[in-house]
Design an enzyme around this catalytic site. Structure first.
Site, PDB file in Angstrom:
ATOM      1  N   HIS A  51      24.204 -10.151  46.760  1.00  0.00           N
ATOM      2  CA  HIS A  51      23.236  -9.176  47.285  1.00  0.00           C
ATOM      3  C   HIS A  51      23.881  -8.343  48.393  1.00  0.00           C
ATOM      4  O   HIS A  51      23.211  -7.930  49.345  1.00  0.00           O
ATOM      5  CB  HIS A  51      21.951  -9.863  47.774  1.00  0.00           C
ATOM      6  N   THR A  52      25.173  -8.135  48.306  1.00  0.00           N
ATOM      7  CA  THR A  52      25.865  -7.257  49.255  1.00  0.00           C
ATOM      8  C   THR A  52      26.204  -5.919  48.610  1.00  0.00           C
ATOM      9  O   THR A  52      26.455  -4.953  49.319  1.00  0.00           O
ATOM     10  CB  THR A  52      27.180  -7.883  49.752  1.00  0.00           C
ATOM     11  N   ALA A 147      22.041 -15.451  31.688  1.00  0.00           N
ATOM     12  CA  ALA A 147      22.415 -16.571  32.554  1.00  0.00           C
ATOM     13  C   ALA A 147      22.958 -16.092  33.895  1.00  0.00           C
ATOM     14  O   ALA A 147      23.515 -16.876  34.655  1.00  0.00           O
ATOM     15  CB  ALA A 147      23.452 -17.443  31.851  1.00  0.00           C
ATOM     16  N   LEU A 149      25.431 -14.110  34.123  1.00  0.00           N
ATOM     17  CA  LEU A 149      26.887 -13.989  33.966  1.00  0.00           C
ATOM     18  C   LEU A 149      27.249 -12.615  33.393  1.00  0.00           C
ATOM     19  O   LEU A 149      28.348 -12.399  32.913  1.00  0.00           O
ATOM     20  CB  LEU A 149      27.417 -15.122  33.089  1.00  0.00           C
ATOM     21  N   SER A 150      26.289 -11.698  33.447  1.00  0.00           N
ATOM     22  CA  SER A 150      26.526 -10.290  33.104  1.00  0.00           C
ATOM     23  C   SER A 150      26.918 -10.060  31.659  1.00  0.00           C
ATOM     24  O   SER A 150      27.861  -9.323  31.364  1.00  0.00           O
ATOM     25  CB  SER A 150      27.582  -9.674  34.023  1.00  0.00           C
ATOM     26  N   SER A 152      25.181  -8.311  29.825  1.00  0.00           N
ATOM     27  CA  SER A 152      24.852  -6.895  29.602  1.00  0.00           C
ATOM     28  C   SER A 152      26.020  -5.998  30.002  1.00  0.00           C
ATOM     29  O   SER A 152      26.378  -5.073  29.264  1.00  0.00           O
ATOM     30  CB  SER A 152      23.580  -6.514  30.353  1.00  0.00           C
ATOM     31  N   ASP A 206      29.016  -5.900  38.596  1.00  0.00           N
ATOM     32  CA  ASP A 206      29.240  -6.478  37.267  1.00  0.00           C
ATOM     33  C   ASP A 206      30.201  -5.636  36.435  1.00  0.00           C
ATOM     34  O   ASP A 206      31.123  -6.151  35.796  1.00  0.00           O
ATOM     35  CB  ASP A 206      27.911  -6.607  36.517  1.00  0.00           C
ATOM     36  N   TYR A 258      13.920  -8.042  43.259  1.00  0.00           N
ATOM     37  CA  TYR A 258      15.191  -7.352  43.507  1.00  0.00           C
ATOM     38  C   TYR A 258      14.929  -6.010  44.189  1.00  0.00           C
ATOM     39  O   TYR A 258      15.554  -5.671  45.203  1.00  0.00           O
ATOM     40  CB  TYR A 258      15.930  -7.152  42.177  1.00  0.00           C
TER      41      TYR A 258
HETATM   42  P1  ADP Z   1      22.837 -10.966  32.009  1.00  0.00           P
HETATM   43  O1  ADP Z   1      22.867 -11.669  33.319  1.00  0.00           O
HETATM   44  O2  ADP Z   1      23.342 -11.833  30.925  1.00  0.00           O
HETATM   45  O3  ADP Z   1      23.484  -9.630  32.044  1.00  0.00           O
HETATM   46  P2  ADP Z   1      20.511  -9.391  31.477  1.00  0.00           P
HETATM   47  O4  ADP Z   1      19.083  -9.801  31.274  1.00  0.00           O
HETATM   48  O5  ADP Z   1      20.845  -8.392  32.514  1.00  0.00           O
HETATM   49  O6  ADP Z   1      21.303 -10.745  31.699  1.00  0.00           O
HETATM   50  O7  ADP Z   1      21.086  -8.830  30.116  1.00  0.00           O
HETATM   51  C1  ADP Z   1      20.869  -9.483  28.918  1.00  0.00           C
HETATM   52  C2  ADP Z   1      20.501  -8.447  27.880  1.00  0.00           C
HETATM   53  O8  ADP Z   1      21.676  -7.708  27.498  1.00  0.00           O
HETATM   54  C3  ADP Z   1      20.011  -9.063  26.587  1.00  0.00           C
HETATM   55  O9  ADP Z   1      18.616  -9.274  26.646  1.00  0.00           O
HETATM   56  C4  ADP Z   1      20.362  -7.982  25.575  1.00  0.00           C
HETATM   57  O10 ADP Z   1      19.417  -6.938  25.602  1.00  0.00           O
HETATM   58  C5  ADP Z   1      21.672  -7.430  26.122  1.00  0.00           C
HETATM   59  N1  ADP Z   1      22.817  -8.137  25.520  1.00  0.00           N
HETATM   60  C6  ADP Z   1      23.720  -8.893  26.157  1.00  0.00           C
HETATM   61  N2  ADP Z   1      24.630  -9.408  25.289  1.00  0.00           N
HETATM   62  C7  ADP Z   1      24.285  -8.952  24.060  1.00  0.00           C
HETATM   63  C8  ADP Z   1      24.818  -9.126  22.744  1.00  0.00           C
HETATM   64  N3  ADP Z   1      25.882  -9.888  22.520  1.00  0.00           N
HETATM   65  N4  ADP Z   1      24.182  -8.504  21.729  1.00  0.00           N
HETATM   66  C9  ADP Z   1      23.099  -7.733  21.944  1.00  0.00           C
HETATM   67  N5  ADP Z   1      22.556  -7.548  23.149  1.00  0.00           N
HETATM   68  C10 ADP Z   1      23.127  -8.137  24.213  1.00  0.00           C
END
Ligand code: ADP
Length: 426
Positions: A51-52, A147, A149-150, A152, A206, A258
């Site tokens: 959170h920095t 999780a 761990l990014s 997205s 991220d 957030y």
């Molecule tokens: P995280 O901490 O994993 O980034 P988020 O909730 O920010 O968590 O992002 C997860 C979202 O990113 C999923 O709900 C999906 O929409 C998208 N996403 C991540 N990985 C994939 C993947 N392999 N295939 C399709 N969508 C994905």
């Protein structure tokens, strides 16, 4: 006697050959034929500095060995995306690139396709590309989704380097080439994709980790100006391991919370007459003022606690970087201090910033009790993952203890990953 519970084992990362084979197979069964190539990007875990980022501060993530793979073929002469993911059931998604826009507009893209379409939209919106072709994209990943761990950012950044390559943008550079800032521009586009098209607030750590971290190094990211330093991180040589504990607990209320944290930090900076809370950390670091002088000037207890977290957390990043720089010390006397930095970060996030969760607190407490040198929640909080710094020989014991604690509390089994500092998107 009751059977001994199995010792949990960490979720392995795929090697690149496995990832590429999986995603090529998905591409072939969905679209037919061969992709133009396969690209990938890592998930990340933040060692300290939580959170920095949106306070212009410092953070210290590493890229995980767990990656998201994309097999991509350009469809010249079209502006249509066809997207399929092994992690998202259902038929291929189709998106018209000319219709894509930010959330809340008629161009809003629903669901996971926003993370892909958003990158192309952002590259064009940033003026880094124009008239990009349509694409066929198949996705497969061993980064656990949701999780903290990014996953997205891993998806966005894998798409970004694929487009960079296919459209000849020349921003990511060839493997091993020194980064001339092109990767920072790609990261900025991915942040816009996530903020504006996927509609998820994120501060930029991220995407920087996924695109700019180096294997064997932690990424010291200065979120004020985007400058990075690569800090050698050889835990193995020091007989240590960084264990990720995925609590499997859903992020609850995370969106509103957030945004609220960001607002309070901004309001506190305004009260103090500084551009961001990093400036406060700098003034304290230089001896111009002290935390005890700053805190009474704030509007209320909420501001005081949020500011205390941000300022002390930035200081903890500097402390840990100093300890890591002392490789001999890390194997010896500095070791306990590195663990204590993680512990202090967790307490600050739990008590002052109030973004932990019962599951994260339990994971951290159980890991410490089982001999971890230090542990903390990592990522945005309210669920997601914790990390523990563990002597290599004690990893099994720590995993068993955390699993037993979760079982005793009636919680779902946590998952574990070994976090070794790995390479960036490519
Ligand atoms: P995280 O901490 O994993 O980034 P988020 O909730 O920010 O968590 O992002 C997860 C979202 O990113 C999923 O709900 C999906 O929409 C998208 N996403 C991540 N990985 C994939 C993947 N392999 N295939 C399709 N969508 C994905």
């Amino acid at each position: 006697s009751s059977p001994q519970p199995a010792v949990p084992s960490p979720q392995p990362a795929w090697d690149d050959a496995t990832g590429a084979a999986r995603v090529r197979a998905l591409f072939a069964t969905t679209f037919g034929g061969e992709p133009d190539g396969v690209w990938s990007a890592p998930g990340r875990v933040n060692i300290v500095g939580e959170h920095t980022d949106y306070n212009g501060g410092l953070c210290l993530p590493i890229a995980l060995p767990h990656r998201t793979y994309v097999a991509v073929a350009a469809r010249p002469g079209t502006r249509r995306l066809r997207l399929v993911s092994a992690q998202e059931p259902g038929p291929a998604r189709e998106v018209d690139l000319d219709a894509v826009g930010p959330v809340g507009t008629t161009g809003e893209v629903r669901g996971w396709a926003a993370y892909v379409a958003g990158v192309l939209w952002a590259l064009e919106a940033e003026g880094l590309a124009a008239g990009l072709p349509g694409l066929d994209v198949a996705v497969d990943s061993c980064v656990p989704a949701g999780a903290g761990l990014s996953s997205s950012a891993a998806l966005e950044c894998a798409v970004a380097v694929a487009v960079d390559d296919l459209a000849g943008l020349g921003l990511a550079g060839p493997a091993g080439a020194p980064d001339d800032g092109g990767r920072a521009r790609l990261a900025a586009a991915c942040v816009r994709a996530e903020n504006e098209v996927a509609g998820a607030p994120t501060g930029g750590m991220d995407q920087a980790a996924a695109l700019r971290a180096l294997a064997g190094h932690a990424l010291l990211l200065d979120c004020r100006d985007g400058q990075v330093e690569h800090v050698p991180l050889n835990l193995t040589a020091a007989g240590l391991e960084l264990l990720v504990i995925d609590t499997r607990a859903e992020h609850r209320l995370v969106d509103g919370q957030y945004a609220r944290r960001r607002q309070v930090c901004e309001a506190a900076a305004t009260v103090l007459g500084v551009p961001d809370l990093r400036a406060v950390a700098e003034d304290i670091g230089s001896g111009a003022t002290t935390l005890d002088e700053v805190l009474p000037r704030l509007a209320d207890d909420e501001q005081r606690r949020r500011v205390r977290h941000v300022v002390t957390e930035i200081e903890r990043v500097r402390t840990l970087v100093g300890l890591l720089g002392d490789a001999e010390g890390l194997a010896g006397p500095a070791l306990r201090r590195a663990g204590a930095v993680l512990d202090a970060s967790h307490e600050s996030l739990r008590d002052d910033y109030e973004v932990s969760s019962p599951e994260l607190d339990l994971a951290v407490a159980a890991a410490r009790e089982a001999g971890a040198l230090g542990a903390r929640m990592t990522g945005g909080g309210f669920g997601g993952s914790a990390i523990a710094l563990v002597e290599a020989g004690a990893t099994g014991e720590v995993m068993s203890a955390v699993a037993a604690a979760f079982s005793a509390a009636g919680l779902a089994d946590p998952a574990f990953l070994r976090a070794t500092a790995s390479g960036p998107a490519g």
